[in-house]
Motif scaffolding. Structure first.
Motif, PDB file in Angstrom:
ATOM      1  N   ILE A  65       0.786  -1.140   0.073  1.00 59.26           N
ATOM      2  CA  ILE A  65      -0.031  -0.206  -0.079  1.00 59.26           C
ATOM      3  C   ILE A  65       1.005   1.233  -0.092  1.00 59.26           C
ATOM      4  CG2 ILE A  65      -1.904   1.115   1.176  1.00 59.26           C
ATOM      5  CD1 ILE A  65      -2.640  -1.433   2.683  1.00 59.26           C
ATOM      6  N   ASP A  66       1.078   1.796  -1.310  1.00 61.01           N
ATOM      7  CA  ASP A  66       1.859   2.926  -1.283  1.00 61.01           C
ATOM      8  C   ASP A  66       3.379   2.705  -0.682  1.00 61.01           C
ATOM      9  OD1 ASP A  66      -0.177   4.438  -2.530  1.00 61.01           O
ATOM     10  OD2 ASP A  66      -0.764   5.154  -0.523  1.00 61.01           O
ATOM     11  N   GLY A  67       4.045   1.680  -0.889  1.00 64.64           N
ATOM     12  CA  GLY A  67       5.263   1.366  -0.686  1.00 64.64           C
ATOM     13  C   GLY A  67       5.168   0.650   0.756  1.00 64.64           C
ATOM     14  N   LYS A  68       4.259   0.764   1.548  1.00 58.32           N
ATOM     15  CA  LYS A  68       4.165   0.066   2.748  1.00 58.32           C
ATOM     16  C   LYS A  68       3.834  -1.470   2.733  1.00 58.32           C
ATOM     17  CE  LYS A  68       2.646   0.310   7.431  1.00 58.32           C
ATOM     18  NZ  LYS A  68       1.366   1.038   8.449  1.00 58.32           N
ATOM     19  N   LYS A  69       4.447  -2.497   3.188  1.00 61.48           N
ATOM     20  CA  LYS A  69       3.800  -3.554   2.742  1.00 61.48           C
ATOM     21  C   LYS A  69       3.646  -4.540   4.351  1.00 61.48           C
ATOM     22  CE  LYS A  69       7.209  -4.796  -0.858  1.00 61.48           C
ATOM     23  NZ  LYS A  69       8.286  -5.474  -1.330  1.00 61.48           N
ATOM     24  N   GLU A  70       2.342  -5.050   3.935  1.00 64.53           N
ATOM     25  CA  GLU A  70       1.748  -5.842   5.251  1.00 64.53           C
ATOM     26  C   GLU A  70       1.315  -7.035   4.914  1.00 64.53           C
ATOM     27  OE1 GLU A  70      -0.708  -3.586   8.101  1.00 64.53           O
ATOM     28  OE2 GLU A  70      -0.921  -1.836   6.775  1.00 64.53           O
ATOM     29  N   LYS A  71       1.623  -8.092   5.897  1.00 71.23           N
ATOM     30  CA  LYS A  71       1.060  -9.481   5.459  1.00 71.23           C
ATOM     31  C   LYS A  71      -0.207  -9.510   5.957  1.00 71.23           C
ATOM     32  CE  LYS A  71       5.620 -11.928   5.889  1.00 71.23           C
ATOM     33  NZ  LYS A  71       6.083 -12.962   6.710  1.00 71.23           N
ATOM     34  N   VAL A  72      -1.154 -10.094   5.314  1.00 61.90           N
ATOM     35  CA  VAL A  72      -2.662 -10.106   5.370  1.00 61.90           C
ATOM     36  C   VAL A  72      -3.198 -11.670   5.012  1.00 61.90           C
ATOM     37  CG1 VAL A  72      -3.004  -7.463   5.127  1.00 61.90           C
ATOM     38  CG2 VAL A  72      -3.650  -9.309   3.115  1.00 61.90           C
ATOM     39  N   ILE A  73      -4.272 -11.642   5.576  1.00 65.02           N
ATOM     40  CA  ILE A  73      -5.171 -12.812   5.082  1.00 65.02           C
ATOM     41  C   ILE A  73      -6.719 -12.386   4.817  1.00 65.02           C
ATOM     42  CG2 ILE A  73      -5.995 -13.658   7.560  1.00 65.02           C
ATOM     43  CD1 ILE A  73      -5.277 -16.428   6.601  1.00 65.02           C
ATOM     44  N   PRO A  74      -7.061 -12.837   3.790  1.00 62.07           N
ATOM     45  CA  PRO A  74      -8.529 -12.585   3.416  1.00 62.07           C
ATOM     46  C   PRO A  74      -9.352 -13.185   4.316  1.00 62.07           C
ATOM     47  CG  PRO A  74      -7.171 -13.595   1.521  1.00 62.07           C
ATOM     48  CD  PRO A  74      -6.386 -13.940   2.657  1.00 62.07           C
ATOM     49  N   ARG A  75     -10.424 -12.640   4.791  1.00 61.05           N
ATOM     50  CA  ARG A  75     -11.515 -13.009   5.643  1.00 61.05           C
ATOM     51  C   ARG A  75     -12.697 -13.316   5.145  1.00 61.05           C
ATOM     52  NH1 ARG A  75     -10.247 -16.189   9.162  1.00 61.05           N
ATOM     53  NH2 ARG A  75     -11.128 -15.309  10.839  1.00 61.05           N
ATOM     54  N   ASP A  76     -13.170 -12.429   4.141  1.00 63.35           N
ATOM     55  CA  ASP A  76     -14.393 -12.523   3.481  1.00 63.35           C
ATOM     56  C   ASP A  76     -14.426 -11.968   2.099  1.00 63.35           C
ATOM     57  OD1 ASP A  76     -17.133 -13.360   3.504  1.00 63.35           O
ATOM     58  OD2 ASP A  76     -17.774 -11.098   4.068  1.00 63.35           O
ATOM     59  N   VAL A  77     -15.204 -12.552   1.127  1.00 59.99           N
ATOM     60  CA  VAL A  77     -15.397 -11.938  -0.111  1.00 59.99           C
ATOM     61  C   VAL A  77     -16.924 -11.997  -0.377  1.00 59.99           C
ATOM     62  CG1 VAL A  77     -14.888 -12.378  -2.677  1.00 59.99           C
ATOM     63  CG2 VAL A  77     -13.307 -13.469  -0.738  1.00 59.99           C
ATOM     64  N   ALA A  78     -17.222 -10.877  -0.973  1.00 61.81           N
ATOM     65  CA  ALA A  78     -18.865 -10.652  -1.599  1.00 61.81           C
ATOM     66  C   ALA A  78     -18.835 -10.731  -2.876  1.00 61.81           C
ATOM     67  CB  ALA A  78     -19.337  -9.214  -1.145  1.00 61.81           C
ATOM     68  N   PHE A  79     -19.818 -11.371  -3.548  1.00 60.27           N
ATOM     69  CA  PHE A  79     -19.987 -11.603  -4.774  1.00 60.27           C
ATOM     70  C   PHE A  79     -21.168 -11.243  -5.417  1.00 60.27           C
ATOM     71  CE2 PHE A  79     -17.142 -15.102  -3.359  1.00 60.27           C
ATOM     72  CZ  PHE A  79     -16.086 -14.934  -4.111  1.00 60.27           C
ATOM     73  N   HIS A  88     -16.436  -7.185  -3.257  1.00 63.80           N
ATOM     74  CA  HIS A  88     -15.854  -6.674  -2.054  1.00 63.80           C
ATOM     75  C   HIS A  88     -15.180  -7.482  -1.144  1.00 63.80           C
ATOM     76  CE1 HIS A  88     -15.241  -4.662   1.852  1.00 63.80           C
ATOM     77  NE2 HIS A  88     -15.495  -3.322   1.321  1.00 63.80           N
ATOM     78  N   ILE A  89     -14.002  -7.421  -0.640  1.00 62.76           N
ATOM     79  CA  ILE A  89     -12.935  -8.190   0.021  1.00 62.76           C
ATOM     80  C   ILE A  89     -12.434  -7.570   1.562  1.00 62.76           C
ATOM     81  CG2 ILE A  89     -11.086  -9.749  -0.045  1.00 62.76           C
ATOM     82  CD1 ILE A  89     -11.028  -9.689  -3.069  1.00 62.76           C
ATOM     83  N   ASP A  90     -12.618  -8.420   2.634  1.00 65.04           N
ATOM     84  CA  ASP A  90     -12.217  -7.900   3.839  1.00 65.04           C
ATOM     85  C   ASP A  90     -10.678  -8.836   3.933  1.00 65.04           C
ATOM     86  OD1 ASP A  90     -14.740  -6.643   4.140  1.00 65.04           O
ATOM     87  OD2 ASP A  90     -15.451  -7.870   5.657  1.00 65.04           O
ATOM     88  N   PHE A  91      -9.723  -7.890   4.342  1.00 64.93           N
ATOM     89  CA  PHE A  91      -8.510  -8.324   4.772  1.00 64.93           C
ATOM     90  C   PHE A  91      -8.188  -8.172   6.071  1.00 64.93           C
ATOM     91  CE2 PHE A  91      -7.965  -7.460  -0.005  1.00 64.93           C
ATOM     92  CZ  PHE A  91      -7.582  -8.543  -0.343  1.00 64.93           C
TER      93      PHE A  91
END
Length: 244
Positions: A65-79, A88-91
Motif C-alpha cells: 500500500i503506497d510502498g508500505k508492505k503488510e502481511k494479511v489474510i482474506p477473511r470474507d469475499v462478497a460476490f 468486495h473483500i475484507d483483509f
C-alpha cells in the motif's frame, strides 16, 4: 506468498465503489492489529486466479500500500448475485505472535499407492476442510493426507496427519475422522425371470414349414360375412330359384 498492489481510497460511497468496479478495481477494507481500518482497492486481474481457489480464505498475502508492505489474510469475499464476480473483500492484518482460527482445506495425495483403492475401494471424504488454530506466522495453505498404504476399512483420523508446528485442531475432545477407504459398491442388474424368458421365446418363434398360416384380419372378415349370408337365406327362396 502472493504480492498484491493496493491503492488507498478516500470515498466509501456506493457511487464511488461502482466507479472503481467499472475501472477494473475491487473495493476492500484492511483491519486488525493496532492500526486503524484502511479502505483500499485491488486490481481485479491480480486477484482473479486467487479468489477462485479453495485456499484463498486461508492464504497469507502481502499487500503493498503506497510502498508500505503488510502481511494479511482474506477473511470474507462478497460476490455479485448475477455475474458472480467479486465486489468486495475484507483483509485482516497478521500480527506476529497472535493465533488465528481458520478452516484449512484438505488435500489427498498418492491415490495410486493405496491398495484399497487399487482393489476398487472408494475414498469417502468426511471433512473437506478442518478448523485449525494457527500462529499468525505459520499458517498452512492446506492439510495434506497421504493415501499410500491405505487399505479397505482404513479410517484416516486427524492424529495421523502431520500438521505444522504449534498448529492444532479446534476440536480437542476426540480424534475425529477425515476420510475412510470404503468397500466398493457395485450394483448388479437383476436377473430376468424364467417365465419372461419363455414368453419372449414363444413370441419370437417362426412357424414351421407346412403349418397353416393364420388368416389375415380382412380374409377372416370376408369368410364371416359369407357364412352369415348363407345362414340368413330362407328355404323358400332356394326352392323358387330351383323352379326357375
Amino acid at each position: 506468498m502472493s504480492n498484491l498492489k493496493a491503492i488507498k481510497r478516500e470515498s466509501t460511497s456506493s457511487g464511488a465503489n461502482n466507479k472503481l468496479r467499472s475501472e477494473g478495481l475491487i473495493p476492500a477494507i484492511l483491519y486488525g492489529g493496532k492500526d486503524a481500518n484502511q479502505n483500499i482497492s485491488i486490481q481485479k486481474k491480480d486477484l482473479k486466479s486467487l479468489v477462485n481457489s479453495d485456499t484463498f480464505l486461508s492464504k497469507v498475502l502481502e499487500l503493498d500500500i503506497d510502498g508500505k508492505k503488510e502481511k494479511v489474510i482474506p477473511r470474507d469475499v462478497a460476490f455479485h448475485v448475477v455475474s458472480d464476480e467479486p465486489i468486495h473483500i475484507d483483509f485482516m492484518r497478521i500480527v506476529s505472535g497472535k493465533k488465528i482460527i481458520l478452516e484449512i482445506p484438505v488435500k489427498f495425495i498418492n491415490h495410486p499407492d493405496s491398495p484399497g483403492l487399487k482393489r476398487g475401494g472408494v475414498l469417502n471424504i468426511v471433512r473437506r476442510k478442518v478448523e485449525l488454530k494457527c500462529p499468525a506466522e505459520n499458517i498452512p495453505d492446506e492439510i495434506v493426507v497421504d493415501l499410500a498404504g491405505t487399505d479397505i476399512g482404513t479410517s484416516i483420523k486427524i492424529s495421523s496427519v502431520k500438521l505444522n508446528e504449534n498448529v492444532v485442531p479446534t476440536i480437542t475432545d476426540r480424534d475425529f475422522v477425515i476420510a475412510t477407504v470404503a468397500s466398493p459398491t457395485v450394483m448388479k442388474e437383476p436377473e430376468k425371470p424364467a417365465e419372461a424368458e419363455a414368453v419372449e421365446g414363444v413370441e419370437g418363434e417362426v412357424p414351421t414349414e407346412g403349418a397353416e398360416a393364420a388368416p389375415k384380419d380382412g380374409e377372416a372378415a370376408k369368410k364371416d360375412d359369407k357364412a352369415k349370408d348363407g345362414a340368413d337365406k330362407k328355404p323358400e327362396d332356394k326352392k323358387t330359384a330351383e323352379k326357375k
